[in-house]
Design a protein around this motif. Structure first.
Motif, mmCIF file in Angstrom:
data_model
loop_
_atom_site.group_PDB
_atom_site.id
_atom_site.type_symbol
_atom_site.label_atom_id
_atom_site.label_comp_id
_atom_site.label_asym_id
_atom_site.label_seq_id
_atom_site.Cartn_x
_atom_site.Cartn_y
_atom_site.Cartn_z
ATOM 1 N N GLY A 1 0.775 -1.212 0.000
ATOM 2 C CA GLY A 1 0.000 0.000 0.000
ATOM 3 C C GLY A 1 0.814 1.274 0.000
ATOM 4 N N VAL A 2 2.137 1.183 -0.082
ATOM 5 C CA VAL A 2 2.971 2.370 -0.089
ATOM 6 C C VAL A 2 3.485 2.603 -1.487
ATOM 7 C CG1 VAL A 2 4.990 3.470 0.904
ATOM 8 C CG2 VAL A 2 3.637 1.889 2.266
ATOM 9 N N LEU A 3 3.238 3.744 -2.001
ATOM 10 C CA LEU A 3 3.570 4.039 -3.385
ATOM 11 C C LEU A 3 5.069 4.167 -3.600
ATOM 12 C CD1 LEU A 3 2.570 4.745 -6.213
ATOM 13 C CD2 LEU A 3 2.550 7.132 -5.519
ATOM 14 N N PRO A 4 5.679 3.355 -4.490
ATOM 15 C CA PRO A 4 7.088 3.513 -4.806
ATOM 16 C C PRO A 4 7.300 4.709 -5.714
ATOM 17 C CG PRO A 4 6.132 1.758 -6.116
ATOM 18 C CD PRO A 4 5.041 2.255 -5.212
ATOM 19 N N LEU A 5 8.177 5.618 -5.332
ATOM 20 C CA LEU A 5 8.385 6.831 -6.122
ATOM 21 C C LEU A 5 9.493 6.648 -7.139
ATOM 22 C CD1 LEU A 5 8.171 10.036 -3.942
ATOM 23 C CD2 LEU A 5 6.668 9.243 -5.734
ATOM 24 N N ALA A 6 9.237 6.004 -8.225
ATOM 25 C CA ALA A 6 10.232 5.919 -9.280
ATOM 26 C C ALA A 6 10.137 7.152 -10.175
ATOM 27 C CB ALA A 6 10.022 4.653 -10.113
ATOM 28 N N GLY A 7 8.978 7.764 -10.184
ATOM 29 C CA GLY A 7 8.801 8.971 -10.985
ATOM 30 C C GLY A 7 8.528 8.635 -12.436
ATOM 31 N N GLY A 8 7.526 9.261 -13.033
ATOM 32 C CA GLY A 8 7.245 9.040 -14.438
ATOM 33 C C GLY A 8 6.557 7.726 -14.729
ATOM 34 N N GLY A 9 6.173 6.969 -13.678
ATOM 35 C CA GLY A 9 5.488 5.705 -13.891
ATOM 36 C C GLY A 9 4.062 5.924 -14.350
ATOM 37 N N VAL A 10 3.439 4.834 -14.797
ATOM 38 C CA VAL A 10 2.073 4.906 -15.309
ATOM 39 C C VAL A 10 1.117 4.278 -14.297
ATOM 40 C CG1 VAL A 10 0.514 4.259 -17.181
ATOM 41 C CG2 VAL A 10 2.916 4.782 -17.672
ATOM 42 N N ALA A 11 0.000 4.940 -14.077
ATOM 43 C CA ALA A 11 -1.045 4.409 -13.211
ATOM 44 C C ALA A 11 -2.321 4.198 -14.017
ATOM 45 C CB ALA A 11 -1.318 5.370 -12.053
ATOM 46 N N TYR A 12 -3.045 3.147 -13.680
ATOM 47 C CA TYR A 12 -4.356 2.898 -14.283
ATOM 48 C C TYR A 12 -5.382 2.810 -13.163
ATOM 49 C CZ TYR A 12 -2.010 1.852 -18.665
ATOM 50 O OH TYR A 12 -1.261 1.946 -19.804
ATOM 51 N N ALA A 13 -6.574 3.299 -13.421
ATOM 52 C CA ALA A 13 -7.611 3.320 -12.400
ATOM 53 C C ALA A 13 -8.834 2.542 -12.859
ATOM 54 C CB ALA A 13 -7.993 4.759 -12.062
ATOM 55 N N TYR A 14 -9.532 1.984 -11.861
ATOM 56 C CA TYR A 14 -10.772 1.268 -12.127
ATOM 57 C C TYR A 14 -11.819 1.759 -11.133
ATOM 58 C CZ TYR A 14 -14.237 -2.483 -12.304
ATOM 59 O OH TYR A 14 -15.409 -3.190 -12.410
ATOM 60 N N VAL A 15 -12.948 2.235 -11.650
ATOM 61 C CA VAL A 15 -14.035 2.759 -10.828
ATOM 62 C C VAL A 15 -15.251 1.861 -11.017
ATOM 63 C CG1 VAL A 15 -15.526 4.739 -10.366
ATOM 64 C CG2 VAL A 15 -13.168 5.107 -11.118
ATOM 65 N N CYS A 16 -15.833 1.410 -9.914
ATOM 66 C CA CYS A 16 -16.989 0.527 -10.049
ATOM 67 C C CYS A 16 -18.069 0.889 -9.032
ATOM 68 C CB CYS A 16 -16.575 -0.937 -9.885
ATOM 69 S SG CYS A 16 -15.895 -1.346 -8.252
ATOM 70 N N GLY A 17 -19.261 0.416 -9.298
ATOM 71 C CA GLY A 17 -20.392 0.637 -8.419
ATOM 72 C C GLY A 17 -21.642 0.055 -9.039
ATOM 73 N N GLN A 18 -22.701 -0.027 -8.247
ATOM 74 C CA GLN A 18 -23.960 -0.538 -8.805
ATOM 75 C C GLN A 18 -24.646 0.548 -9.635
ATOM 76 O OE1 GLN A 18 -25.760 -2.180 -5.141
ATOM 77 N NE2 GLN A 18 -25.928 -4.100 -6.272
ATOM 78 N N HIS A 19 -25.005 1.629 -9.003
ATOM 79 C CA HIS A 19 -25.607 2.751 -9.744
ATOM 80 C C HIS A 19 -25.211 4.041 -9.024
ATOM 81 C CE1 HIS A 19 -27.898 0.159 -12.402
ATOM 82 N NE2 HIS A 19 -28.252 -0.542 -11.337
ATOM 83 N N PRO A 20 -23.921 4.387 -9.034
ATOM 84 C CA PRO A 20 -23.476 5.601 -8.321
ATOM 85 C C PRO A 20 -23.962 6.867 -9.017
ATOM 86 C CG PRO A 20 -21.696 4.714 -9.641
ATOM 87 C CD PRO A 20 -22.819 3.715 -9.723
ATOM 88 N N SER A 21 -24.040 7.948 -8.259
ATOM 89 C CA SER A 21 -24.458 9.224 -8.824
ATOM 90 C C SER A 21 -23.356 9.788 -9.724
ATOM 91 C CB SER A 21 -24.758 10.226 -7.713
ATOM 92 O OG SER A 21 -23.567 10.560 -7.016
ATOM 93 N N GLU A 22 -23.764 10.652 -10.621
ATOM 94 C CA GLU A 22 -22.782 11.292 -11.504
ATOM 95 C C GLU A 22 -21.774 12.113 -10.691
ATOM 96 O OE1 GLU A 22 -24.620 13.583 -14.528
ATOM 97 O OE2 GLU A 22 -25.702 11.893 -15.420
ATOM 98 N N ALA A 23 -22.254 12.723 -9.604
ATOM 99 C CA ALA A 23 -21.366 13.522 -8.759
ATOM 100 C C ALA A 23 -20.291 12.651 -8.112
ATOM 101 C CB ALA A 23 -22.169 14.247 -7.683
ATOM 102 N N ALA A 24 -20.684 11.457 -7.670
ATOM 103 C CA ALA A 24 -19.727 10.554 -7.033
ATOM 104 C C ALA A 24 -18.667 10.099 -8.027
ATOM 105 C CB ALA A 24 -20.451 9.349 -6.444
ATOM 106 N N VAL A 25 -19.078 9.820 -9.234
ATOM 107 C CA VAL A 25 -18.142 9.388 -10.271
ATOM 108 C C VAL A 25 -17.184 10.535 -10.613
ATOM 109 C CG1 VAL A 25 -17.896 8.611 -12.652
ATOM 110 C CG2 VAL A 25 -19.757 7.713 -11.231
ATOM 111 N N ALA A 26 -17.720 11.747 -10.739
ATOM 112 C CA ALA A 26 -16.891 12.902 -11.064
ATOM 113 C C ALA A 26 -15.870 13.170 -9.956
ATOM 114 C CB ALA A 26 -17.768 14.132 -11.280
ATOM 115 N N THR A 27 -16.295 13.035 -8.703
ATOM 116 C CA THR A 27 -15.379 13.241 -7.569
ATOM 117 C C THR A 27 -14.257 12.220 -7.587
ATOM 118 O OG1 THR A 27 -17.115 14.194 -6.179
ATOM 119 C CG2 THR A 27 -15.193 13.286 -5.055
#
Length: 245
Positions: A126-152
């Motif tokens: 859970g501790v981010l290694p700081l190599a710098g310039g690395g690539v991150a990918y994100a995954y957002v999931c939910g049943q039916h979240p609000s548009e505001a929650a997704v935007a946040t």
């Protein structure tokens, strides 16, 4: 091992200052001989891995569950320097033998975006290694979240990556998760794209459905099958790191 620092940290002569790590020791018994031996371990460890050791912060004679520590406070200050990229500790017990205190001290190091390295073991999860310039990918999931929650969530993800020198390679999502269905399309694309040879971190944000996060964490195992560990961040990590509740 070559370590680079994210951002523009060039010195006045045009060269980049060397990235450094710091050591940390805590001895409840204040044993000078033991502390000297641990210092030597840290020096040898850093030398063998090509890490530049800037110094070792020490706390002596404090209860293991004490959180307020002069040496640790001094450590946090230097970790805010742009050239500081991590902390070397002989063993997790050197932070604290108390589980709750150890978790809190780890979190405080983590909030400086520094890598935490244990000589006796791997980098803490859970501790981010700081190599710098690395690539991150994100995954957002939910049943039916609000548009505001997704935007946040998307704003948090972008902010985190900007603060930690990560390039956001993409955000995948499944916003109508159905437990009866197998792996959702968004998660499948996320796993196929976030290969361990190109990914430094993955960010998993479950907006309203706990089993969605469980499914995502299971999928990350497939990402890491190549043997290269990828930093995994959840919504809790994201909230702490960008200062939002």
């Amino acid at each position: 091992m070559t370590v680079s620092v994210p951002g523009d940290t060039s010195s006045s002569d045009g060269s980049s200052p060397a990235a450094v790590v710091w050591g940390y020791l805590s001895s409840e018994q204040a044993d000078a001989i033991e502390i000297a031996a641990w210092r030597h371990e840290i020096v040898v460890y850093c030398r063998s891995r090509g890490l530049k050791l800037a110094g070792v912060r020490v706390d002596r004679g404090l209860p293991t569950d004490q959180i307020v520590r002069p040496g640790f406070s001094a450590l946090l200050e230097v970790l805010e320097l742009p050239t500081s990229i991590g902390v070397v500790v002989p063993h997790p017990d050197q932070l604290s033998q108390d589980v709750n205190a150890q978790a809190l001290l780890t979190r405080r190091i983590r909030q400086t975006a520094s890598r935490l390295l244990f000589i006796d073991g791997e980098a803490s999860p859970g501790v981010l290694p700081l190599a710098g310039g690395g690539v991150a990918y994100a995954y957002v999931c939910g049943q039916h979240p609000s548009e505001a929650a997704v935007a946040t969530a998307r704003t948090q993800i972008t902010t985190y990556c900007e603060r930690h020198g990560l390039r956001l390679g993409g955000v995948f999502s499944d916003l109508a998760v159905d437990e009866a269905v197998g792996m959702p399309d968004g998660l499948r694309q996320f796993v196929l794209t976030a290969r361990p040879d190109v990914t430094e971190a993955v960010i998993l944000v479950d907006l309203d459905h706990a089993s969605g996060l469980i499914l995502a964490l299971e999928a990350v195992r497939a990402i890491q099958e190549g043997g290269q560990q990828v930093m995994v961040l959840t919504r809790v990590d994201l909230d702490e790191a960008v200062g939002q509740s």
